[in-house]
Design a protein around this motif. Structure first.
Motif, PDB file in Angstrom:
ATOM      1  N   GLU A 329       0.901  -1.423  -0.054  1.00  0.00           N
ATOM      2  CA  GLU A 329      -0.230   0.064  -0.022  1.00  0.00           C
ATOM      3  C   GLU A 329       0.897   1.417  -0.067  1.00  0.00           C
ATOM      4  O   GLU A 329       0.667   2.293  -0.628  1.00  0.00           O
ATOM      5  CB  GLU A 329      -0.972  -0.183   1.145  1.00  0.00           C
ATOM      6  N   SER A 330       1.828   1.122   0.670  1.00  0.00           N
ATOM      7  CA  SER A 330       2.698   2.476   0.783  1.00  0.00           C
ATOM      8  C   SER A 330       3.712   2.575  -0.392  1.00  0.00           C
ATOM      9  O   SER A 330       3.492   3.923  -1.068  1.00  0.00           O
ATOM     10  CB  SER A 330       3.819   2.170   2.076  1.00  0.00           C
ATOM     11  N   ILE A 331       3.877   1.624  -1.043  1.00  0.00           N
ATOM     12  CA  ILE A 331       4.692   1.756  -2.483  1.00  0.00           C
ATOM     13  C   ILE A 331       3.560   2.231  -3.440  1.00  0.00           C
ATOM     14  O   ILE A 331       3.819   3.345  -4.214  1.00  0.00           O
ATOM     15  CB  ILE A 331       5.408   0.452  -2.813  1.00  0.00           C
ATOM     16  N   LEU A 332       2.409   1.505  -3.602  1.00  0.00           N
ATOM     17  CA  LEU A 332       1.527   1.850  -4.348  1.00  0.00           C
ATOM     18  C   LEU A 332       0.893   3.522  -4.317  1.00  0.00           C
ATOM     19  O   LEU A 332       0.641   4.105  -5.265  1.00  0.00           O
ATOM     20  CB  LEU A 332       0.381   0.757  -4.854  1.00  0.00           C
ATOM     21  N   ASN A 333       0.790   3.550  -3.055  1.00  0.00           N
ATOM     22  CA  ASN A 333       0.131   4.967  -2.803  1.00  0.00           C
ATOM     23  C   ASN A 333       1.088   6.368  -3.063  1.00  0.00           C
ATOM     24  O   ASN A 333       0.772   7.252  -3.677  1.00  0.00           O
ATOM     25  CB  ASN A 333      -0.372   5.041  -1.338  1.00  0.00           C
ATOM     26  N   LYS A 334       2.532   5.923  -2.911  1.00  0.00           N
ATOM     27  CA  LYS A 334       3.423   6.918  -2.923  1.00  0.00           C
ATOM     28  C   LYS A 334       3.646   7.232  -4.697  1.00  0.00           C
ATOM     29  O   LYS A 334       3.686   8.225  -4.914  1.00  0.00           O
ATOM     30  CB  LYS A 334       4.751   6.274  -2.573  1.00  0.00           C
ATOM     31  N   ALA A 335       3.340   6.017  -5.469  1.00  0.00           N
ATOM     32  CA  ALA A 335       3.408   6.273  -7.066  1.00  0.00           C
ATOM     33  C   ALA A 335       2.058   6.762  -7.629  1.00  0.00           C
ATOM     34  O   ALA A 335       2.006   7.206  -8.613  1.00  0.00           O
ATOM     35  CB  ALA A 335       3.766   4.697  -7.508  1.00  0.00           C
ATOM     36  N   SER A 336       1.120   6.848  -6.608  1.00  0.00           N
ATOM     37  CA  SER A 336      -0.184   7.186  -7.194  1.00  0.00           C
ATOM     38  C   SER A 336      -0.760   6.432  -8.394  1.00  0.00           C
ATOM     39  O   SER A 336      -1.240   6.912  -9.315  1.00  0.00           O
ATOM     40  CB  SER A 336      -0.180   8.594  -7.567  1.00  0.00           C
ATOM     41  N   ILE A 337      -0.637   5.178  -7.930  1.00  0.00           N
ATOM     42  CA  ILE A 337      -1.439   4.309  -9.000  1.00  0.00           C
ATOM     43  C   ILE A 337      -2.555   3.699  -8.573  1.00  0.00           C
ATOM     44  O   ILE A 337      -2.655   3.401  -7.662  1.00  0.00           O
ATOM     45  CB  ILE A 337      -0.313   3.201  -9.292  1.00  0.00           C
ATOM     46  N   PRO A 338      -3.714   3.618  -9.666  1.00  0.00           N
ATOM     47  CA  PRO A 338      -4.632   2.936  -9.181  1.00  0.00           C
ATOM     48  C   PRO A 338      -4.441   1.326  -8.881  1.00  0.00           C
ATOM     49  O   PRO A 338      -3.882   0.491  -9.844  1.00  0.00           O
ATOM     50  CB  PRO A 338      -5.524   2.843 -10.420  1.00  0.00           C
ATOM     51  N   TYR A 339      -5.222   1.040  -7.803  1.00  0.00           N
ATOM     52  CA  TYR A 339      -4.759  -0.390  -7.405  1.00  0.00           C
ATOM     53  C   TYR A 339      -5.733  -0.996  -6.584  1.00  0.00           C
ATOM     54  O   TYR A 339      -6.561  -0.401  -5.912  1.00  0.00           O
ATOM     55  CB  TYR A 339      -3.515  -0.741  -6.629  1.00  0.00           C
ATOM     56  N   SER A 340      -6.008  -2.287  -6.817  1.00  0.00           N
ATOM     57  CA  SER A 340      -6.777  -3.129  -5.891  1.00  0.00           C
ATOM     58  C   SER A 340      -6.024  -4.244  -5.022  1.00  0.00           C
ATOM     59  O   SER A 340      -4.855  -4.742  -5.537  1.00  0.00           O
ATOM     60  CB  SER A 340      -7.672  -3.956  -6.535  1.00  0.00           C
ATOM     61  N   ILE A 341      -6.117  -4.384  -3.930  1.00  0.00           N
ATOM     62  CA  ILE A 341      -5.410  -5.396  -3.030  1.00  0.00           C
ATOM     63  C   ILE A 341      -6.480  -6.530  -2.590  1.00  0.00           C
ATOM     64  O   ILE A 341      -7.417  -6.158  -2.081  1.00  0.00           O
ATOM     65  CB  ILE A 341      -4.981  -4.555  -1.538  1.00  0.00           C
ATOM     66  N   PHE A 342      -5.985  -7.626  -2.777  1.00  0.00           N
ATOM     67  CA  PHE A 342      -6.831  -8.676  -2.417  1.00  0.00           C
ATOM     68  C   PHE A 342      -5.854  -9.616  -1.273  1.00  0.00           C
ATOM     69  O   PHE A 342      -4.875  -9.945  -1.313  1.00  0.00           O
ATOM     70  CB  PHE A 342      -6.905  -9.842  -3.314  1.00  0.00           C
ATOM     71  N   GLU A 343      -6.532  -9.668   0.055  1.00  0.00           N
ATOM     72  CA  GLU A 343      -5.910 -10.437   1.076  1.00  0.00           C
ATOM     73  C   GLU A 343      -6.196 -11.827   1.076  1.00  0.00           C
ATOM     74  O   GLU A 343      -7.252 -12.086   0.889  1.00  0.00           O
ATOM     75  CB  GLU A 343      -6.288  -9.789   2.477  1.00  0.00           C
ATOM     76  N   ILE A 344      -5.145 -12.675   0.993  1.00  0.00           N
ATOM     77  CA  ILE A 344      -5.375 -14.093   0.534  1.00  0.00           C
ATOM     78  C   ILE A 344      -4.916 -15.173   1.534  1.00  0.00           C
ATOM     79  O   ILE A 344      -3.924 -14.837   2.148  1.00  0.00           O
ATOM     80  CB  ILE A 344      -4.430 -14.487  -0.728  1.00  0.00           C
ATOM     81  N   ASN A 345      -5.720 -15.958   1.610  1.00  0.00           N
ATOM     82  CA  ASN A 345      -5.532 -17.007   2.956  1.00  0.00           C
ATOM     83  C   ASN A 345      -6.098 -18.348   2.315  1.00  0.00           C
ATOM     84  O   ASN A 345      -7.325 -18.545   2.293  1.00  0.00           O
ATOM     85  CB  ASN A 345      -6.142 -16.750   4.132  1.00  0.00           C
ATOM     86  N   ASN A 346      -5.002 -19.342   2.102  1.00  0.00           N
ATOM     87  CA  ASN A 346      -5.651 -20.677   1.887  1.00  0.00           C
ATOM     88  C   ASN A 346      -6.379 -20.670   0.402  1.00  0.00           C
ATOM     89  O   ASN A 346      -7.160 -21.354   0.346  1.00  0.00           O
ATOM     90  CB  ASN A 346      -6.494 -21.349   2.767  1.00  0.00           C
ATOM     91  N   GLY A 347      -5.700 -19.612  -0.414  1.00  0.00           N
ATOM     92  CA  GLY A 347      -6.156 -19.518  -1.755  1.00  0.00           C
ATOM     93  C   GLY A 347      -7.411 -19.111  -2.006  1.00  0.00           C
ATOM     94  O   GLY A 347      -8.055 -18.484  -2.942  1.00  0.00           O
ATOM     95  N   GLU A 348      -8.023 -18.295  -0.753  1.00  0.00           N
ATOM     96  CA  GLU A 348      -9.273 -17.529  -0.847  1.00  0.00           C
ATOM     97  C   GLU A 348      -9.056 -16.372  -0.266  1.00  0.00           C
ATOM     98  O   GLU A 348      -8.255 -15.870   0.329  1.00  0.00           O
ATOM     99  CB  GLU A 348     -10.171 -18.324   0.272  1.00  0.00           C
TER     100      GLU A 348
END
Length: 354
Positions: A329-348
């Motif tokens: 999040e820090s890297i992508l926010n700093k770069a001002s790039i549109p992004y989605s983050i998916f938290e993954i656990n056991n493939g879900e």
């Protein structure tokens, strides 16, 4: 069954080691290349205690959607469909949706034998040059037939030069064209590769990709004639483009022996980004880029240099895996790039954020 809706720019999968993040990237690779990037033995990619897998994805190119589906069942083999139409040959699909992956396993390109580097060459060229893959298939088939014939000669204690010459002619025809395509690709790739390496490393060392081929020194017909005695002794075709290699050099020495870990990482990332730009320029649109565990393996400076390419719209849709959500999040926010983050656990998916 996991289902994802991706945005057009950056999609990031975060979670602990073993959470299944890399499997998601590999599923995308499967849909593009009809095979895994990490394990080419299909049956070993089936989940433990299961007897099949199915991957489905919708690709959008030129404002047209294509639903790609890959199925593998134990005992029944693998099928790949494009909008419900089954491919008769997987090679028909290669190049439809080009893809480049950067992964820690890329060190194999430096550390392992020439076969790994030839595969890199061939997979790169096949994504923008469709006839090349068919040419390679024909060459490998002819090579196998020639080797089988050599063994038959040995087993039955006889030799038929006329019969062998039929395969020689095919090897020469296909081999020369493959050689020319590989040489052309590397000659055009090297300046792009040097540009990326210089930007990533800000180093003064000189890097190069040196093409090694028996066909650089002699024509194929002459090589086959000279190696015939050895071929008959070993029951194997000793010369040809199946012996080609690339030497990765830094300051005129093999980087395998002299390059630091940081230099080797920069070398490999520059190589893959050059591959990306090369394919993009030939096809006129962006391939998909997969970045597996890159933030964890690079220092902050190299990470920022890499993200700059995304930020300048030099890269299209990007998929990233990372073990640290806050770092991504820090890297992508700093770069001002549109992004989605998916938290993954056991493939879900356990959490999704745009």
């Amino acid at each position: 069954m996991s289902q994802f809706n991706f945005i057009e720019r950056v999609n990031c999968f975060v979670g602990d080691n073993g959470a299944g993040k890399t499997n998601i990237l590999d599923a995308i690779h499967y849909l593009s290349q009809t095979k895994s990037y990490f394990n080419h033995i299909d049956s070993q990619n089936i989940k433990f205690n299961e007897d099949y897998f199915m991957i489905k994805g919708i690709f959008n190119k030129d404002d047209q959607e294509s639903e790609i589906q890959c199925n593998l069942s134990e005992g029944k083999g693998k099928t790949v469909k494009n909008n419900q139409k089954i491919y008769k040959r997987f090679s028909e699909h290669i190049g439809q949706f080009p893809i480049v992956i950067i992964s820690p396993t890329d060190t194999n390109l430096i550390l392992e034998g020439s076969e790994v580097r030839r595969k890199y060459l061939d997979s790169s060229i096949a994504q923008y040059n469709k006839p090349y893959l068919e040419l390679l298939i024909r060459y490998n088939k002819t090579l196998k037939q020639r080797n089988t014939l050599l063994k038959q000669f040995s087993d039955n204690n006889y030799f038929d030069e006329i019969n062998l010459s039929v395969y020689d002619e095919q090897l020469i025809k296909h081999g020369n064209e493959i050689f020319n395509q590989r040489k052309k690709f590397l000659n055009e790739l090297i300046p792009v590769f040097n540009k990326y390496y210089s930007h990533l490393s800000q180093a003064k060392e000189q890097v190069d990709l040196v093409f090694k081929s028996q066909l650089l020194d002699k024509n194929y017909k002459e090589l086959l004639k000279e190696s015939l005695i050895k071929d008959r002794m070993t029951n194997y075709t000793q010369c040809g483009i199946h012996k080609d290699d690339i030497i990765f050099e830094m300051n005129n020495r093999a980087i395998k022996k002299t390059g630091s870990q940081g230099q080797q990482k920069s070398f490999l990332i520059a190589l893959k980004l050059a591959q990306y730009e090369f394919i993009k320029n030939y096809l006129g649109y962006n391939p998909i880029l997969l970045l597996d565990d890159i933030f964890d393996k690079l220092d902050d400076n190299r990470v920022l240099k890499l993200i700059e390419f995304v930020n300048r719209n030099e890269l299209g849709q990007v998929f990233i895996t990372d073990t640290h959500k806050q770092r991504s999040e820090s890297i992508l926010n700093k770069a001002s790039i549109p992004y989605s983050i998916f938290e993954i656990n056991n493939g879900e998916i356990v959490n999704e954020k745009e």
